[in-house]
Write a protein that holds these residues in place. Structure first.
Motif, short mmCIF file in Angstrom:
data_model
loop_
_atom_site.label_atom_id
_atom_site.label_comp_id
_atom_site.label_asym_id
_atom_site.label_seq_id
_atom_site.Cartn_x
_atom_site.Cartn_y
_atom_site.Cartn_z
N GLN A 12 0.65 -1.06 0.17
CA GLN A 12 -0.06 -0.05 0.04
C GLN A 12 0.94 1.17 0.15
O GLN A 12 1.64 1.24 0.59
CB GLN A 12 -0.84 -0.08 1.14
CG GLN A 12 -1.83 1.27 1.38
CD GLN A 12 -2.84 0.91 2.68
OE1 GLN A 12 -2.39 0.30 3.40
NE2 GLN A 12 -3.82 1.75 2.38
N GLY A 13 0.50 2.22 -0.83
CA GLY A 13 1.08 3.42 -0.90
C GLY A 13 2.39 3.45 -1.17
O GLY A 13 3.34 4.41 -0.74
N LEU A 29 12.95 3.30 -2.07
CA LEU A 29 11.54 2.75 -2.32
C LEU A 29 11.01 2.88 -0.84
O LEU A 29 11.17 2.44 0.00
CB LEU A 29 11.50 1.32 -2.74
CG LEU A 29 10.45 0.38 -2.74
CD1 LEU A 29 9.20 0.91 -3.67
CD2 LEU A 29 10.54 -0.94 -2.84
N PHE A 30 9.74 3.46 -0.92
CA PHE A 30 8.95 3.54 0.33
C PHE A 30 7.73 2.91 0.12
O PHE A 30 7.02 3.14 -0.86
CB PHE A 30 8.90 5.04 0.75
CG PHE A 30 10.35 5.90 0.87
CD1 PHE A 30 11.16 5.23 1.94
CD2 PHE A 30 10.79 6.67 0.06
CE1 PHE A 30 12.46 5.82 1.94
CE2 PHE A 30 11.92 7.24 0.19
CZ PHE A 30 12.70 6.82 0.93
N GLY A 31 6.91 2.68 1.39
CA GLY A 31 5.51 2.46 1.39
C GLY A 31 5.22 1.37 2.46
O GLY A 31 6.12 1.35 3.36
N LEU A 74 8.68 12.83 -5.45
CA LEU A 74 9.54 13.64 -4.64
C LEU A 74 9.02 13.44 -3.13
O LEU A 74 9.96 13.54 -2.20
CB LEU A 74 9.55 15.18 -5.02
CG LEU A 74 10.25 15.46 -6.03
CD1 LEU A 74 10.48 17.26 -6.41
CD2 LEU A 74 11.69 15.36 -6.09
N ASP A 75 7.78 13.30 -3.04
CA ASP A 75 7.07 13.27 -1.60
C ASP A 75 6.18 12.11 -1.49
O ASP A 75 5.65 11.70 -2.73
CB ASP A 75 6.48 14.65 -1.40
CG ASP A 75 7.16 15.82 -1.40
OD1 ASP A 75 8.37 15.99 -0.57
OD2 ASP A 75 6.96 16.75 -2.07
N PRO A 76 5.92 11.61 -0.32
CA PRO A 76 5.03 10.68 -0.45
C PRO A 76 3.57 10.95 -0.99
O PRO A 76 3.04 12.20 -0.68
CB PRO A 76 4.89 10.17 1.14
CG PRO A 76 5.31 11.51 1.87
CD PRO A 76 6.27 12.20 0.71
N PRO A 77 2.67 10.12 -1.30
CA PRO A 77 1.38 10.20 -1.69
C PRO A 77 0.67 10.54 -0.41
O PRO A 77 0.69 10.37 0.64
CB PRO A 77 0.91 8.71 -1.93
CG PRO A 77 1.90 7.99 -1.88
CD PRO A 77 3.12 8.45 -1.47
N ASN A 78 -0.46 11.66 -0.81
CA ASN A 78 -1.32 12.12 0.48
C ASN A 78 -2.29 11.00 0.82
O ASN A 78 -2.90 10.38 0.14
CB ASN A 78 -2.11 13.22 -0.20
CG ASN A 78 -2.86 14.00 0.85
OD1 ASN A 78 -2.97 13.53 2.00
ND2 ASN A 78 -3.43 14.94 0.49
N PRO A 79 -2.19 10.60 2.24
CA PRO A 79 -2.96 9.53 2.81
C PRO A 79 -4.39 9.65 2.48
O PRO A 79 -5.15 8.90 2.65
CB PRO A 79 -2.42 9.22 4.25
CG PRO A 79 -1.95 10.75 4.45
CD PRO A 79 -1.66 11.47 3.30
N ASP A 80 -4.96 10.97 2.41
CA ASP A 80 -6.33 10.98 2.03
C ASP A 80 -6.71 10.65 0.62
O ASP A 80 -7.87 10.95 0.02
CB ASP A 80 -7.17 12.50 2.53
CG ASP A 80 -6.22 13.50 1.85
OD1 ASP A 80 -5.92 13.35 0.65
OD2 ASP A 80 -6.64 14.62 2.15
N GLY A 81 -5.87 10.28 -0.27
CA GLY A 81 -6.13 9.93 -1.30
C GLY A 81 -5.76 10.92 -2.67
O GLY A 81 -5.71 10.73 -3.83
N GLY A 82 -5.39 12.29 -2.21
CA GLY A 82 -4.87 13.10 -3.08
C GLY A 82 -3.47 13.13 -3.62
O GLY A 82 -2.88 11.92 -3.03
#
Length: 158
Positions: A36-37, A50-52, A149-157
């Motif tokens: 996820q993410g 790699l992150f998530g 560059l930055d992590p995905p927004n957790p609220d879906g944006g």
């Protein structure tokens, strides 16, 4: 009677702490392993990270042995640790990671993360690259991971 009460209370707390199964099952999977993410941060030169999050909702442990990607000559699972003598953070390779049933592995800056080294070409922001998670027993979890560059927004944006 008191012993049964405490056992049930402990069991209820453990179930509550895990949350609902549907909250953890988004994303690709290989058997019970969920991703996820996930995202890749291109750090320049010939390296990316790699992150998530990985989650094991199944009844058996799962061992992540590492990663591979066609865009990199070499990939490793790393952990960032603080050297107690110098106070300097250092990245150290990790042989693998065992996810117990119900466990999560968060790959994040300053903690566990995947390293893609010896990139065969510069990565472009917004592109999606193939990454395979190598699991014990020869299983592979293929993933399509965006470069950001930055992590995905957790609220879906974005």
């Amino acid at each position: 009677m008191r012993r049964i009460f405490w056992m049930l209370l402990t069991l209820g707390a453990l179930v509550w702490a895990q949350g609902t199964p549907s909250a953890h099952t988004h994303g690709p999977s290989e058997g019970p392993l969920k991703a996820q993410g996930l995202w890749v941060r291109y750090v320049g030169g010939n390296t990316a990270a790699l992150f998530g999050t990985f989650f094991n909702p199944g009844p058996a442990p799962i061992r992540i042995l590492g990663f591979r990607s066609p865009v990199a000559a070499k990939s490793e699972l790393h952990q960032t640790r603080m050297d107690p003598n110098t106070g300097v953070a250092r990245m150290e390779p990790v042989e693998g990671y065992l996810l117990a049933p119900g466990a999560r592995l968060e790959l994040r800056p300053g903690g566990y993360h995947g390293m893609l080294m010896g990139l065969k070409r510069p990565l472009k922001l917004g592109e999606v690259i193939q990454v395979e998670v190598l699991l014990e027993g020869g299983k592979v979890l293929p993933l399509q991971v965006p470069v950001r560059l930055d992590p995905p927004n957790p609220d879906g944006g974005s």
